[in-house]
Design a protein around this motif. Sequence first.
Motif, PDB file in Angstrom:
ATOM      1  N   ALA A 627     -18.167   5.598   8.866  1.00 25.80           N
ATOM      2  CA  ALA A 627     -17.604   6.115   7.509  1.00 25.80           C
ATOM      3  C   ALA A 627     -16.478   6.563   7.609  1.00 25.80           C
ATOM      4  N   GLY A 628     -16.306   7.553   8.578  1.00 26.07           N
ATOM      5  CA  GLY A 628     -14.905   8.130   8.986  1.00 26.07           C
ATOM      6  C   GLY A 628     -13.867   7.042   9.270  1.00 26.07           C
ATOM      7  N   ARG A 629     -14.314   6.190   9.995  1.00 23.54           N
ATOM      8  CA  ARG A 629     -13.163   4.861  10.084  1.00 23.54           C
ATOM      9  C   ARG A 629     -12.843   4.325   8.815  1.00 23.54           C
ATOM     10  N   ILE A 630     -13.935   3.828   7.711  1.00 19.94           N
ATOM     11  CA  ILE A 630     -13.616   3.382   6.717  1.00 19.94           C
ATOM     12  C   ILE A 630     -12.517   4.028   6.007  1.00 19.94           C
ATOM     13  N   ALA A 631     -13.044   5.496   5.828  1.00 20.85           N
ATOM     14  CA  ALA A 631     -11.895   6.335   5.150  1.00 20.85           C
ATOM     15  C   ALA A 631     -10.633   6.440   5.403  1.00 20.85           C
ATOM     16  N   HIS A 632     -10.352   6.386   6.863  1.00 21.49           N
ATOM     17  CA  HIS A 632      -9.128   6.219   7.389  1.00 21.49           C
ATOM     18  C   HIS A 632      -8.465   5.150   6.960  1.00 21.49           C
ATOM     19  N   THR A 633      -9.148   3.911   7.007  1.00 18.91           N
ATOM     20  CA  THR A 633      -8.580   2.415   6.731  1.00 18.91           C
ATOM     21  C   THR A 633      -7.961   2.497   5.074  1.00 18.91           C
ATOM     22  N   LEU A 634      -8.984   3.338   4.339  1.00 15.77           N
ATOM     23  CA  LEU A 634      -8.703   3.090   2.827  1.00 15.77           C
ATOM     24  C   LEU A 634      -7.469   4.100   2.642  1.00 15.77           C
ATOM     25  N   GLY A 635      -7.299   5.073   3.511  1.00 15.90           N
ATOM     26  CA  GLY A 635      -6.196   6.081   3.380  1.00 15.90           C
ATOM     27  C   GLY A 635      -6.617   7.250   2.793  1.00 15.90           C
ATOM     28  N   ARG A 636      -6.920   8.397   3.703  1.00 13.52           N
ATOM     29  CA  ARG A 636      -7.412   9.645   3.356  1.00 13.52           C
ATOM     30  C   ARG A 636      -8.150   9.812   2.328  1.00 13.52           C
ATOM     31  N   HIS A 637      -9.440   8.855   2.307  1.00  9.49           N
ATOM     32  CA  HIS A 637     -10.303   8.835   1.256  1.00  9.49           C
ATOM     33  C   HIS A 637     -11.019  10.471   0.856  1.00  9.49           C
ATOM     34  N   PHE A 638     -11.486  10.330  -0.059  1.00  7.98           N
ATOM     35  CA  PHE A 638     -12.119  11.826  -0.635  1.00  7.98           C
ATOM     36  C   PHE A 638     -13.318  12.019   0.178  1.00  7.98           C
ATOM     37  N   PHE A 639     -13.949  10.936   0.714  1.00  6.27           N
ATOM     38  CA  PHE A 639     -15.450  11.212   1.477  1.00  6.27           C
ATOM     39  C   PHE A 639     -15.159  11.389   2.968  1.00  6.27           C
ATOM     40  N   LEU A 640     -13.985  11.353   3.240  1.00 13.13           N
ATOM     41  CA  LEU A 640     -13.485  11.576   4.782  1.00 13.13           C
ATOM     42  C   LEU A 640     -14.280  12.989   5.081  1.00 13.13           C
ATOM     43  N   PRO A 641     -13.760  14.201   4.272  1.00 13.93           N
ATOM     44  CA  PRO A 641     -14.265  15.401   4.758  1.00 13.93           C
ATOM     45  C   PRO A 641     -15.715  15.484   4.708  1.00 13.93           C
ATOM     46  N   MET A 642     -16.401  14.717   4.034  1.00 15.90           N
ATOM     47  CA  MET A 642     -17.936  14.955   3.956  1.00 15.90           C
ATOM     48  C   MET A 642     -18.403  14.276   5.233  1.00 15.90           C
ATOM     49  N   ALA A 643     -17.917  12.999   5.525  1.00 13.19           N
ATOM     50  CA  ALA A 643     -18.386  12.195   6.829  1.00 13.19           C
ATOM     51  C   ALA A 643     -18.055  13.224   8.186  1.00 13.19           C
ATOM     52  N   LEU A 644     -16.926  13.682   7.922  1.00 14.79           N
ATOM     53  CA  LEU A 644     -16.542  14.656   9.142  1.00 14.79           C
ATOM     54  C   LEU A 644     -17.669  16.121   9.211  1.00 14.79           C
ATOM     55  N   SER A 645     -17.773  16.686   8.120  1.00 14.72           N
ATOM     56  CA  SER A 645     -18.621  17.889   8.179  1.00 14.72           C
ATOM     57  C   SER A 645     -19.877  17.618   8.222  1.00 14.72           C
ATOM     58  N   PHE A 646     -20.638  16.433   8.016  1.00 15.29           N
ATOM     59  CA  PHE A 646     -21.885  16.113   8.271  1.00 15.29           C
ATOM     60  C   PHE A 646     -21.933  15.884  10.037  1.00 15.29           C
ATOM     61  N   LEU A 647     -20.942  14.993  10.347  1.00 14.85           N
ATOM     62  CA  LEU A 647     -20.978  14.691  11.837  1.00 14.85           C
ATOM     63  C   LEU A 647     -20.914  16.054  12.605  1.00 14.85           C
ATOM     64  N   GLY A 648     -20.031  16.849  12.100  1.00 12.93           N
ATOM     65  CA  GLY A 648     -19.790  17.971  12.824  1.00 12.93           C
ATOM     66  C   GLY A 648     -21.312  18.969  13.080  1.00 12.93           C
ATOM     67  N   LEU A 649     -22.151  19.004  11.938  1.00  9.65           N
ATOM     68  CA  LEU A 649     -23.211  19.543  12.049  1.00  9.65           C
ATOM     69  C   LEU A 649     -24.226  18.723  12.984  1.00  9.65           C
ATOM     70  N   ILE A 650     -24.215  17.603  12.927  1.00  9.04           N
ATOM     71  CA  ILE A 650     -25.052  16.739  13.729  1.00  9.04           C
ATOM     72  C   ILE A 650     -24.812  16.881  15.073  1.00  9.04           C
ATOM     73  N   LEU A 651     -23.726  17.012  15.449  1.00 12.68           N
ATOM     74  CA  LEU A 651     -23.130  17.057  16.870  1.00 12.68           C
ATOM     75  C   LEU A 651     -23.728  18.621  17.489  1.00 12.68           C
ATOM     76  N   LEU A 652     -23.876  19.536  16.455  1.00 11.42           N
ATOM     77  CA  LEU A 652     -24.453  20.650  16.912  1.00 11.42           C
ATOM     78  C   LEU A 652     -25.963  20.568  17.589  1.00 11.42           C
ATOM     79  N   TRP A 653     -26.667  19.711  17.095  1.00  8.83           N
ATOM     80  CA  TRP A 653     -28.128  19.435  17.356  1.00  8.83           C
ATOM     81  C   TRP A 653     -28.211  19.413  18.934  1.00  8.83           C
ATOM     82  N   GLY A 654     -27.231  18.538  19.629  1.00  6.38           N
ATOM     83  CA  GLY A 654     -27.526  18.288  20.896  1.00  6.38           C
ATOM     84  C   GLY A 654     -26.670  18.945  21.987  1.00  6.38           C
TER      85      GLY A 654
END
Length: 964
Positions: A627-654
């Motif tokens: 999802a983040g890669r797609i957002a970068h391709t589209l050009g700093r899409h508004f859903f990029l911060p959402m993808a990154l923030s969710f990814l950050g929380l998930i990375l805290l799990w392990g």
Amino acid sequence: MATTTVTSPAARLHDRSPEPRGPALFVGRARELETIHRSFEEGARLISVLGPGGMGKTCLARQFARSTCVLPSGLLDLSSAASLDELLACVADGLGIELPRNAGEGEVCRRLAAALRALGPCLVILDNFERLVRFAADTVERWLAEAPEVSFLVTSREPLGLGEEVRLLLGPWSVEEGVAFFAARARALLAGGELADSDRAIVAQLVERVDGIPLALELAAARLPVLSPAEILDRVRRRFELLRCGRRDVPRRHATLHAALDWSWDLLDEGQRLAFLQCSVFSSRFSLEAAEAVLDLGDGQAPLDVLQSLVEKSLVVRASAPGEPARFTLFETMREYAAAKLADSPARARALARHAGYFAGFADACAADAWGERARASVEALAGELPNLLDVVRRAEGHPDEAARIAVALEPLLYTRGPFGRSLGLLDTVVHALDRVKDPALAAQTLVVRAAIRRVSGRVADAEEDLGRAAALLGARGTPALEARIFHLRGNLARDQLRVGDALELFTAAIARAREARDARTLAHALTDRATVRYDTLVEDPGAAEALAIAVAAKDLRMTATVSVNRALMPWVFGAVAEACAHVERALPTLREVADRELEGVARIVLGSGLACAGDLPRAEAELREAGRIAHTLGRHFFLPMALSFLGLILLWGPGRRGEARAALAEALSLGPAGGPAIIARVGLGTLAADDDDLAQAEAELELGRRELGTYPEPNVAFCVEVLEGLIALARARQRASAGDVTSAGELRRVVSRRVEAWLEPWAGPGRPARLRGDPRLGALGALLTGPIVLRALAEADAGHPRARGDVDPPAPPAGPAPPETPLPAADLTVGPGGRWFRAGAAEEVDLSTRQVFRRLLGALLEHHRAGHEDALTVETLIAAAWPGERISGSAARNRLHNAVATLRSLGLRALVVTDQGGYRLRRGANVVCAPDPDPHDGARQDRSPVAASGGAGAPRAPVTRRR
């Protein structure tokens, strides 16, 4: 290798063959040489090598004679001949035949045929035959019949049109061939000088800029004694000035690129010249239908016939494969030549007007099919003609109405595929010319289209401004359909900002207007979007089912997939993640099929977070990264911060992912305005700070989260903030327990009872989502995203002892003695090569290899610090350094910088990055050390960029060997 010596008159033919001109160098063309050889072996006796001037036809013919042909051969240069008499004289001279005076043309042809027949098996190369094509039937065709052992290889800019002719169209060099040629010329011109690797990359660009035309590259390489490859590339924009040759052994028609094209121009009749010039208004491939609409030949000539003649003369190229609809193009060099001749002619303005009118009509037809079962074909048709459509848009000042019609029609393509930066630039061009658009409704539609793209680019205020201007343009004359569209877009803007009540009201108004206008498309969109903000009920809004029925009845695949994704959002919010993921997984194949990248990115965020809630962390991470890669391709899409923030929380799990989690959360925080993703990112950064016992930083993140929550009170986001409050309370109790407080165990239990256990109970109340209920796979999305953190804290509290800091797995013992390392001097701040990482004091390394904003920001601060400036860097300077080339309003830019600086401080630079006089600088006197590049043979530290470099040249071509 020399050609075989033969007896007279063949010896005479060989003796009169001119020596090769140009560099003693032949590059590539193995496939073409093999084609000629195979065609002769299969019985062909006349092969025409065709192509525009400068493509290397003569060089190919000479190379075939020298290295591949086993027959006696000779080359006859016919470039000086323009009549049948002159053609016959050139051939007679080449064969060493003295023609009788006053002999007629028939007698001369007969004598030449007899002389050729006497040669026996041989190859005759007739070079530069293009000005003599009309005489081919009287000469070449007769000689083929009367000299059956002679074969002919002809070079020409157009075919001879004979029945036995085998045509070989010679195209440009590949990039690899062009670079190889340029490198060889550099060695010859610079006394053995070799091109550096960096120069090879520049030469590759040069090859593309001159269309791979061998003559153009030869003339460019001739400048090497005085210009570098980079300077040649820079000047090739003025290619007809640069590409000249001062050598005396080159024919005049090849002394400049312009002269080579003049030679072809002189061969055209008036109709062909007019068509060739008008073709230059197409900057890319064009269809036969477009050519027939744009070309005005004035004398009743059919564009198809003239276009075919230009293809045969190698001035226009057929750019489609056999069996596909015909499409044509000009090499850029040809287009520039023709455009320069057309520039001062009144015919240019008329041709551009016809071009704009045709493509505006084409866009209107596509727009009419943009809904229903033809929607996908409509978008693909727009994509196929995009370069020509964008040409009209760029000329909006000259053709404002046509440009606006095209901009409106392009919306589904611009919205779904991006990149949004380019899309907005084009729309800006049209909007600047709106005061010249005659129809106010068309001008308003254009503003609505730009508002839609601005919205998904995160430019909320700008999108609102466009919608306000559109409404003002319509005034009392507004149509229900356009009003419905404006209400719908405003509803989406409210939803993006989590203003749920406003969004619900606006979507309802859009539905009413769309029903009034009988606009099924906007109605379906508004119905399905309203269903996503129904926080007042746990039952799905019936509008979702109605929207799906509308989309299915229209056979619109994209709309059907849109409804499926939106139907996933409410179960996703309320914790029914299995249902949400099922909706998304049904939609994804269709989204990929219709190439809707924007909606695919949103769908993957829903799927990724849902999979994480179900415990499938590896796949969840993969979906969120995509999802983040797609957002970068589209050009700093508004859903990029959402993808990154969710990814950050998930990375805290392990375990072992703290650095990656921190980087993802920090980037999410730096990307855009405050909102749900920013609050979630602050919760993650606060959790990391609490884990590090940095409670001051954790409290700071909590306070910022609370402040932003006042504007965005979405229940799941609020729950994340509540979780951080509890984790900070647990951390404080843990600290006291570590200090030997005898009441610590009891206090930990009271904290658990007061906060953590409360999270595990159902959350009663109308319209409120359920809570965690003791299982990380159940409950509200906010609880699920923070659930593993909560449960880990609960287990530690139950154990009644402090948790060991850090989550990095212990390293395995080394296999052997470690090599000695050169220690870095003690430093307040150590920065890795290129700013890819930094370390504050003795803290752990912070990876910035994929975080360009922070690398640029830290780089600006470092450069300022090294220069020893007393004053601080201004906010404006840092904004320009961190986000070069971006246009953003002052307050938004300052907020973004504030967030980025706060993130750098949270990553470990709190004591080093200080505020001074309204700007920022590194602390005076701080000892900053730049780490050296690692040994390239030492794999201990490599660039952590997730994108691995790939490429490299392919295997070299096998040399062409002479066949005996």
